[in-house]
Design an enzyme around this catalytic site. Structure first.
Site, PDB file in Angstrom:
ATOM      1  N   PRO A   2       0.822  -1.207   0.000  1.00 59.49           N
ATOM      2  CA  PRO A   2       0.000   0.000   0.000  1.00 59.49           C
ATOM      3  C   PRO A   2       0.859   1.263   0.000  1.00 59.49           C
ATOM      4  CG  PRO A   2      -0.789  -1.569   1.635  1.00 59.49           C
ATOM      5  CD  PRO A   2       0.531  -2.079   1.148  1.00 59.49           C
ATOM      6  N   GLU A   3       0.401   2.267  -0.724  1.00 64.15           N
ATOM      7  CA  GLU A   3       1.122   3.534  -0.749  1.00 64.15           C
ATOM      8  C   GLU A   3       0.588   4.447   0.353  1.00 64.15           C
ATOM      9  OE1 GLU A   3       2.362   5.033  -4.476  1.00 64.15           O
ATOM     10  OE2 GLU A   3       2.113   3.114  -5.492  1.00 64.15           O
ATOM     11  N   LYS A  50       4.355   5.254   4.912  1.00 66.40           N
ATOM     12  CA  LYS A  50       3.686   3.961   4.929  1.00 66.40           C
ATOM     13  C   LYS A  50       3.584   3.387   6.343  1.00 66.40           C
ATOM     14  CE  LYS A  50       5.274   3.047   0.219  1.00 66.40           C
ATOM     15  NZ  LYS A  50       5.951   2.118  -0.713  1.00 66.40           N
ATOM     16  N   ARG A 256      12.286  -3.069  -8.864  1.00 62.13           N
ATOM     17  CA  ARG A 256      10.866  -2.754  -8.999  1.00 62.13           C
ATOM     18  C   ARG A 256      10.538  -2.501 -10.463  1.00 62.13           C
ATOM     19  NH1 ARG A 256       8.322  -1.109  -4.309  1.00 62.13           N
ATOM     20  NH2 ARG A 256       6.437  -1.475  -5.543  1.00 62.13           N
TER      21      ARG A 256
END
Length: 266
Positions: A2-3, A50, A256
């Protein structure tokens, strides 16, 4: 993972449902020291990047990092029996929530929380954020801006989606090195992240597409993706750019997946 907007959204929800009153806190899984906060009044819930913090007092702050698999499930009373591996359960006057699979769920004191926050960069969703701190580190680096934007020590809360989208929206080549980022460009990126992430908190998903590129305006089908929202390049590899029609590309950068349009981001 989650951001940052997700954690701020959770903080606001938990502030509204649990803060100001005693909260029953248990650990059905038995891997969290729930007794340290059980029955205490939740003073406030807040987020930084986060990280989520439930503040019960200076000596008892629950720190949660969801990581890749962590999730909260929210329900109105009555409380049901735990299902699966519940790390932490909170029960208030009207609602209860279960936390499963977090990377971190621990009780800290204010000094330990300060140490975590000192390691984080400014968060575009916090009123106390100082974008100058991030720029000072970016301008000294020769790493690609696409890497720097994901470094939580530089900028807290931005993940893969916001990274890809904000660079596209301002026609920035992801491989532009930090030392080549002008102050004007950084201010533009920061201001846009603030707007985009605030919208993410409000609606609960990431939308980055301008009105003229929305499905109805372009006569195209809405995006179908588990992340929801309308985006320009994130997870659109092989599809035509919504602006110029060029095929969106992807590659791996710093472990990523990176997405960009080679024509719009030369």
């Amino acid at each position: 993972m989650p951001e940052g907007h997700t954690l701020h959204r959770l903080a606001r929800l938990h502030q509204r449902r649990f803060a100001g009153k005693p909260v029953a806190v248990t650990s059905p899984q038995g891997r969290f020291a729930a007794s340290l906060v059980d029955g205490r009044k939740l003073v406030r819930a807040e987020a930084h990047g986060k990280h989520l913090f439930h503040v019960y007092g200076p000596d008892a702050i629950v720190h949660v990092h969801l990581g890749l698999y962590g999730t909260f499930t929210e329900s109105p009373l009555p409380v049901l029996l735990p299902v699966g591996q519940v790390r932490m359960r909170m029960v208030g006057e009207t609602h209860w929530t279960d936390l499963r699979g977090p990377t971190a769920c621990e009780v800290l004191n204010k000094d330990e929380v300060r140490a975590i926050r000192d390691r984080l960069g400014p968060d575009p969703l916090r009123k106390d954020a100082d974008p100058d701190r991030a720029y000072e580190r970016i301008i000294r680096s020769k790493q690609p801006l696409a890497v720097l934007l994901m470094d939580q020590k530089i900028l807290a809360g931005v993940g893969n989606v916001y990274r890809a989208e904000v660079l596209f929206r301002h026609n920035v080549n992801p491989l532009l090195t930090g030392d080549k980022v002008s102050r004007e460009l950084w201010d533009t990126l920061w201001d846009d992240l603030v707007v985009l992430m605030k919208d993410g908190v409000k609606v609960g998903q990431i939308n980055t597409v301008r009105p003229e590129h929305l499905p109805k305006a372009m006569g195209r089908a809405p995006r179908v993706d588990r992340h929801g929202g309308e985006v320009y390049v994130y997870r659109r590899a092989g599809q035509p750019c919504l602006v110029c029609g060029t095929e969106v590309l992807t590659t791996e950068l710093a472990a990523r997946n990176l997405f960009w349009c080679p024509a719009c981001q030369p």
